[in-house]
Write a protein that holds these residues in place. Structure first.
Motif, short mmCIF file in Angstrom:
data_model
loop_
_atom_site.label_atom_id
_atom_site.label_comp_id
_atom_site.label_asym_id
_atom_site.label_seq_id
_atom_site.Cartn_x
_atom_site.Cartn_y
_atom_site.Cartn_z
N VAL B 74 35.26 26.21 35.34
CA VAL B 74 36.19 26.75 36.34
C VAL B 74 35.50 27.73 37.28
CG1 VAL B 74 38.25 28.21 36.61
CG2 VAL B 74 38.19 26.49 34.78
N GLY B 75 35.79 27.59 38.57
CA GLY B 75 35.41 28.60 39.55
C GLY B 75 36.67 29.18 40.16
N ILE B 76 36.66 30.47 40.43
CA ILE B 76 37.84 31.10 41.02
C ILE B 76 37.41 31.93 42.23
CG2 ILE B 76 39.72 32.77 40.66
CD1 ILE B 76 39.54 32.02 37.62
N ILE B 77 38.05 31.69 43.37
CA ILE B 77 37.83 32.51 44.55
C ILE B 77 39.15 33.22 44.83
CG2 ILE B 77 37.31 32.51 47.02
CD1 ILE B 77 35.67 29.90 46.44
N ALA B 78 39.15 34.53 44.72
CA ALA B 78 40.38 35.29 44.87
C ALA B 78 40.29 36.14 46.13
CB ALA B 78 40.59 36.18 43.65
N LEU B 91 40.03 44.87 46.04
CA LEU B 91 40.16 43.52 45.53
C LEU B 91 40.48 43.64 44.04
CD1 LEU B 91 36.96 42.17 47.33
CD2 LEU B 91 39.29 42.28 48.23
N GLY B 92 41.75 43.41 43.69
CA GLY B 92 42.20 43.73 42.32
C GLY B 92 42.54 42.53 41.47
N ASP B 93 42.16 41.35 41.92
CA ASP B 93 42.59 40.16 41.16
C ASP B 93 41.94 40.05 39.78
OD1 ASP B 93 44.31 39.01 43.23
OD2 ASP B 93 42.45 38.81 44.35
N ARG B 94 40.74 40.59 39.67
CA ARG B 94 40.01 40.48 38.38
C ARG B 94 40.75 41.19 37.26
NH1 ARG B 94 34.46 38.66 39.17
NH2 ARG B 94 34.29 38.68 36.92
N ILE B 95 41.55 42.20 37.61
CA ILE B 95 42.29 42.93 36.57
C ILE B 95 43.06 41.97 35.68
CG2 ILE B 95 44.15 44.61 36.15
CD1 ILE B 95 43.45 45.94 38.76
N ARG B 96 43.63 40.92 36.29
CA ARG B 96 44.45 39.96 35.53
C ARG B 96 43.60 38.92 34.83
NH1 ARG B 96 47.92 43.57 36.42
NH2 ARG B 96 48.52 43.83 38.59
N ILE B 108 34.09 34.02 38.67
CA ILE B 108 35.15 34.56 39.53
C ILE B 108 34.52 35.35 40.66
CG2 ILE B 108 37.20 36.03 39.63
CD1 ILE B 108 37.34 35.77 36.53
N ARG B 109 34.97 35.09 41.88
CA ARG B 109 34.46 35.85 43.02
C ARG B 109 35.63 36.34 43.86
NH1 ARG B 109 29.26 36.74 45.03
NH2 ARG B 109 29.47 37.72 47.05
N SER B 110 35.66 37.65 44.13
CA SER B 110 36.69 38.24 44.97
C SER B 110 36.19 38.32 46.41
CB SER B 110 37.02 39.66 44.50
OG SER B 110 37.20 39.71 43.10
N MET B 111 37.06 38.01 47.35
CA MET B 111 36.67 38.11 48.76
C MET B 111 37.73 38.86 49.56
SD MET B 111 35.17 34.21 49.38
CE MET B 111 35.19 34.30 51.16
N GLY B 112 37.30 39.65 50.53
CA GLY B 112 38.23 40.29 51.46
C GLY B 112 38.40 39.39 52.68
N THR B 113 39.53 39.52 53.37
CA THR B 113 39.75 38.63 54.51
C THR B 113 38.83 38.96 55.70
OG1 THR B 113 41.60 40.02 55.16
CG2 THR B 113 42.13 38.01 53.97
N ARG B 114 38.37 40.22 55.80
CA ARG B 114 37.38 40.64 56.80
C ARG B 114 37.63 40.13 58.21
NH1 ARG B 114 31.31 40.23 54.19
NH2 ARG B 114 31.77 41.15 52.17
N ILE B 139 38.09 24.31 40.95
CA ILE B 139 37.93 25.55 41.70
C ILE B 139 39.29 26.00 42.21
CG2 ILE B 139 36.84 26.64 43.71
CD1 ILE B 139 34.63 24.35 43.30
N PHE B 140 39.67 27.21 41.82
CA PHE B 140 40.92 27.81 42.27
C PHE B 140 40.63 28.66 43.51
CE2 PHE B 140 43.75 27.33 38.51
CZ PHE B 140 42.83 26.92 37.56
N VAL B 141 41.51 28.57 44.50
CA VAL B 141 41.42 29.48 45.64
C VAL B 141 42.75 30.21 45.73
CG1 VAL B 141 41.05 29.71 48.12
CG2 VAL B 141 39.85 27.91 46.86
N GLU B 142 42.73 31.51 45.41
CA GLU B 142 43.96 32.31 45.45
C GLU B 142 44.03 33.08 46.76
OE1 GLU B 142 44.62 35.28 42.31
OE2 GLU B 142 45.87 36.39 43.73
#
Ligand SMILES: Nc1nc2c(ncn2[C@@H]2O[C@H](COP(=O)(O)OP(=O)(O)O)[C@@H](O)[C@H]2O)c(=O)[nH]1
Ligand SMILES: [Mg+2]
Lengths: 129, 312
Positions: B74-78, B91-96, B108-114, B139-142
């Motif tokens: 699994v890959g996750i882009i949050a 970027l707080g998605d990793r908390i969950r 898991i990789r967190s990204m800002g909209t920038r 791959i999840f894209v949240e």
């Protein structure tokens, strides 16, 4: 368009993260991307999250007194992963007498309670690679 | 470190560095993407979108665990919003998802909209490709919200799940056009709160009224993500949708469309920056701007002339 990315983490078992959240918000307001992982992180989790997020800075806070063990452990794990440039800083309830040993172990700077958040921002700006 | 070589060998730091190059638009990013491209096209991409606090990250965590139990990687882009005022983000998605951090089969990789949303959808698509080339099965894209920006981002997805919660009141009316358009499957999360059944009824009514409806009737599943309830059913819905788009040629069509958009994206941005750079280098930029400002000419004439000059 590089942005400074900072992992804000709370290693150890102590129970609240108000301080860490205040720091996280201050870092965001300074224009950094803050990855916040919440309470009770193991050193292994912190190092792995730092790798996956490719952060420039890891900022940890500990209130429980476990810093002499946990801070150096995180430094070692991060270096073992080949992330040589990551700036690692610590904060929390840390006696002055412990600070030299932490710096020796690779913690770039230690911020004790009452440090204005602006000082942390300035330190990161001056030292981040 | 040779990022591409190491990434293809399964080096997680290399994957992480590749995504950084993409996000920061480093010069080497284009070369990395060129070399990774032949290794992409294997992953299933699931977009997850919905309002802030709907439980998208909690749900992603539970779905990821279920897929891991099936032996899939699994890959996750949050993605979370960047503050337009400071340029910073929390970027707080990793908390969950902390329970997934030590699982080597999850990245898991967190990204800002920038800032630029066009830029974001392009970067997201490339980050997805990096994870795909790395060998991730799913791959999840949240992403937050259900506006135009999210529609663009979910173009990178094979299946898009929209997460809603009871008690959104009139909001659901305001966003319904957007969600009907992009939702392949719907999740009503926080079904432990009052109003879940009412929301399911409203959603059903909206789907009934939707004139554009195809053979695919988006399923609506009640879920309590925080208690791992409704996860199996949600995965069944996702798989049903994937089977549907595979068997009806829709997947092929979506992927063709995506290839076309990828090419056009690169074309537009490269030609745009090529011409812009030339104009700046030669000092023509300021000259033209002054002339336009003085109404001696207009942007359309200038661009026609520039194109005639430069693209012969
Ligand atoms: N009551 C209830 N709370 C939930 C449920 N799923 C998630 N939450 C909580 O909702 C909050 C927001 O969740 P999060 O996953 O961060 O939402 P996101 O912003 O959509 O990613 C957290 O406090 C979760 O624990 C649920 O099914 N029921
Ligand atoms: Mg989230």
């Amino acid at each position: 368009m590089a942005k400074v990315r900072v992992l804000v983490a709370k290693p150890g078992l102590d129970g609240h993260d108000r301080g860490a959240k205040v720091v996280a918000r201050a870092l965001r307001d300074a224009g950094f991307e803050v990855i916040y992982t919440g309470l009770r992180q193991t050193p292994e989790q912190i190092a792995e999250a730092a790798l996956q997020e490719d952060v420039n800075v890891v900022a940890m806070s500990i209130l429980s007194g476990a810093h002499p063990h946990l801070f150096p452990k995180v430094v070692n794990l991060i270096r073992e992963k080949g992330m040589d440039d990551v700036l690692i800083i610590g904060g929390g309830v840390i006696p002055e007498t412990d600070i030299p040993a932490l710096k020796e172990a690779g913690i770039a700077e230690v911020f004790t309670p009452g440090t204005p958040t602006g000082d942390i921002v300035d330190f990161i700006k001056a030292n981040v690679k | 470190m040779d990022i591409v070589e190491e990434l293809l060998k399964g080096n997680r730091l290399a994957l992480s560095r590749a995504i950084t190059a993409i996000e920061n638009e480093y010069d080497e990013a284009m070369d990395i993407m060129k070399k990774l491209y032949p290794h992409t096209g294997h992953a299933f991409v699931l977009g997850i979108t919905g309002p802030p606090g709907a439980g998208k990250s909690t749900l992603t965590d539970k779905l990821a665990r279920a897929y891991r139990a099936q032996g899939k990687t699994v890959g996750i882009i949050a993605i979370d919003p960047t503050s337009p005022f400071t340029g910073g983000a929390i970027l707080g998605d990793r908390i969950r998802m902390n329970g997934l951090t030590m699982d080597e089969g999850v990245f898991i990789r967190s990204m800002g909209t920038r800032g630029s949303l066009g830029g974001l959808s392009h970067k997201t698509a490339d980050a997805v490709k990096a994870m795909d080339a790395f060998g991730k099965d799913i791959i999840f894209v949240e992403t937050v919200g259900v506006g135009q920006s999210e529609v663009d981002i979910v173009k990178a997805a094979d299946t898009t799940m929209v997460v809603l919660i009871p008690g959104m009141g009139d909001d659901i009316q305001a966003i319904k056009a957007g969600i009907l358009e992009i939702g392949d499957v719907f999740t009503i999360n926080k079904a432990d709160h009052d109003g879940a059944d009412k929301l399911v009824r409203e959603m059903n009514m909206m789907l009934d009224l939707d004139g554009l409806m195809t053979d695919w009737r988006p399923p609506i599943q009640k879920v309590i993500a925080s208690q791992n309830e409704g996860i199996t059913e949600t995965i069944e819905n996702i798989e049903k949708h994937f089977k549907y788009i595979s068997e009806n040629g829709i997947l092929t069509k979506r992927r063709t469309e995506r290839s076309k958009n990828e090419m056009l994206d690169v074309l537009h941005s490269n030609i745009g920056s090529y011409i812009t750079n030339k104009l700046v280098e030669t000092g023509k930029m300021d000259e033209y701007v002054e002339q336009i400002k003085a109404r001696e000419t207009d942007p359309y004439t200038v661009v026609s002339n520039v194109m005639k000059d430069m693209l012969k």
